[in-house]
Design a protein around this motif. Structure first.
Motif, mmCIF file in Angstrom:
data_model
loop_
_atom_site.group_PDB
_atom_site.id
_atom_site.type_symbol
_atom_site.label_atom_id
_atom_site.label_comp_id
_atom_site.label_asym_id
_atom_site.label_seq_id
_atom_site.Cartn_x
_atom_site.Cartn_y
_atom_site.Cartn_z
ATOM 1 N N ARG A 36 0.833 -1.203 0.000
ATOM 2 C CA ARG A 36 0.000 0.000 0.000
ATOM 3 C C ARG A 36 0.866 1.250 0.000
ATOM 4 N N GLN A 37 1.921 1.250 0.790
ATOM 5 C CA GLN A 37 2.816 2.402 0.856
ATOM 6 C C GLN A 37 3.531 2.635 -0.476
ATOM 7 N N ARG A 38 3.979 1.545 -1.114
ATOM 8 C CA ARG A 38 4.640 1.680 -2.414
ATOM 9 C C ARG A 38 3.671 2.184 -3.472
ATOM 10 N N LEU A 39 2.445 1.642 -3.462
ATOM 11 C CA LEU A 39 1.436 2.102 -4.428
ATOM 12 C C LEU A 39 1.114 3.579 -4.233
ATOM 13 N N MET A 40 0.991 4.001 -2.977
ATOM 14 C CA MET A 40 0.683 5.402 -2.699
ATOM 15 C C MET A 40 1.831 6.305 -3.149
ATOM 16 N N ALA A 41 3.061 5.903 -2.887
ATOM 17 C CA ALA A 41 4.213 6.710 -3.308
ATOM 18 C C ALA A 41 4.257 6.832 -4.831
ATOM 19 N N THR A 42 3.994 5.730 -5.523
ATOM 20 C CA THR A 42 3.964 5.751 -6.988
ATOM 21 C C THR A 42 2.825 6.635 -7.483
ATOM 22 N N PHE A 43 1.654 6.498 -6.862
ATOM 23 C CA PHE A 43 0.504 7.313 -7.249
ATOM 24 C C PHE A 43 0.815 8.798 -7.083
ATOM 25 N N LEU A 44 1.389 9.181 -5.956
ATOM 26 C CA LEU A 44 1.665 10.597 -5.704
ATOM 27 C C LEU A 44 2.687 11.153 -6.692
ATOM 28 N N ALA A 129 -6.486 22.347 -6.246
ATOM 29 C CA ALA A 129 -7.108 21.488 -5.226
ATOM 30 C C ALA A 129 -6.476 20.102 -5.221
ATOM 31 N N ILE A 130 -6.136 19.584 -6.401
ATOM 32 C CA ILE A 130 -5.480 18.281 -6.487
ATOM 33 C C ILE A 130 -4.084 18.365 -5.862
ATOM 34 N N ARG A 131 -3.370 19.441 -6.141
ATOM 35 C CA ARG A 131 -2.039 19.620 -5.531
ATOM 36 C C ARG A 131 -2.141 19.693 -4.007
ATOM 37 N N ASP A 132 -3.144 20.409 -3.529
ATOM 38 C CA ASP A 132 -3.354 20.507 -2.086
ATOM 39 C C ASP A 132 -3.641 19.118 -1.497
ATOM 40 N N ALA A 133 -4.474 18.350 -2.185
ATOM 41 C CA ALA A 133 -4.792 16.993 -1.712
ATOM 42 C C ALA A 133 -3.527 16.133 -1.680
ATOM 43 N N ALA A 134 -2.685 16.257 -2.710
ATOM 44 C CA ALA A 134 -1.446 15.485 -2.742
ATOM 45 C C ALA A 134 -0.542 15.852 -1.562
ATOM 46 N N ALA A 135 -0.445 17.148 -1.268
ATOM 47 C CA ALA A 135 0.376 17.581 -0.133
ATOM 48 C C ALA A 135 -0.172 17.015 1.174
ATOM 49 N N ARG A 136 -1.483 17.015 1.308
ATOM 50 C CA ARG A 136 -2.100 16.451 2.514
ATOM 51 C C ARG A 136 -1.821 14.950 2.622
ATOM 52 N N LEU A 137 -1.929 14.246 1.507
ATOM 53 C CA LEU A 137 -1.678 12.803 1.519
ATOM 54 C C LEU A 137 -0.218 12.505 1.854
ATOM 55 N N LYS A 138 0.696 13.299 1.321
ATOM 56 C CA LYS A 138 2.114 13.106 1.633
ATOM 57 C C LYS A 138 2.381 13.305 3.117
ATOM 58 N N ASP A 139 1.633 14.226 3.728
ATOM 59 C CA ASP A 139 1.776 14.493 5.165
ATOM 60 C C ASP A 139 0.903 13.581 6.014
ATOM 61 N N HIS A 140 0.245 12.604 5.378
ATOM 62 C CA HIS A 140 -0.640 11.648 6.062
ATOM 63 C C HIS A 140 -1.797 12.370 6.763
#
Length: 181
Positions: A36-44, A129-140
């Motif tokens: 899951r972590q690898r998939l999320m990193a690839t997705f981001l 908004a997508i960039r903001d969401a990505a930043a939030r996801l990176k910060d968990h």
């Protein structure tokens, strides 16, 4: 025979079947979490690339480039890819935002809604908004209450004509700086 699971459980011999089952279950959970972590990193990483492509094409459209044909098809393909990738990693708010923006672009392609300056501003707002969401996801951080959740409703209002009197909202909240590295 010792069983080592990346330091997750002791390396002492397993004496009971129940312990062996627990160890396999734990290893499966560890493996799934790593996946899951690898998939999320690839997705981001891919999300960033897709948003950069969309940004460049939309900027060219805004500066007077073609708003149909191949540029619009590239936007549609990129949104479709991003929509599928976000669904596969379980991020419905990004999937919904991409779907909404895809609907706006399909309407433009089909000639039922023009991509005027307001629509292009809305597109850039969605990218923010997508960039903001990505930043939030990176910060968990959770996406609840993030600007991304408002995108589908606002794009629908724009498509229905009820959002034509005013400029689209500023979806993107300022991205907090992580501070000095």
């Amino acid at each position: 025979m010792p069983l080592a699971l990346d330091g997750m459980i002791p390396t002492e011999p397993l004496r009971h079947c129940q312990s062996a089952y627990a160890a396999r279950t734990l290893q499966t959970l560890v493996d799934k979490e790593k996946l899951r972590q690898r998939l999320m990193a690839t997705f981001l990483a891919e999300l960033e690339e897709h948003v950069d492509v969309l940004d460049r094409v939309l900027l060219d459209m805004e500066k007077g480039g073609s708003r149909d044909g191949e540029p619009l098809q590239l936007v549609l393909r990129t949104l479709h890819s991003l929509k599928g990738a976000s669904a596969s990693v379980g991020i419905p708010s990004i999937r919904s935002a991409c779907h909404a923006l895809e609907s706006l672009c399909v309407a433009a392609r089909d000639g039922t809604h023009a991509l005027e300056s307001m629509e292009l501003r809305a597109c850039f707002g969605v990218l923010d908004a997508i960039r903001d969401a990505a930043a939030r996801l990176k910060d968990h951080r959770a996406l609840d209450g993030a600007p991304i959740v408002q995108v589908p409703v606002t794009i629908e209002a724009l498509l229905s004509g009820s959002g034509t009197e005013q400029a689209p909202p500023a979806w993107s909240a300022p991205i907090e700086s992580p501070g000095p590295l």
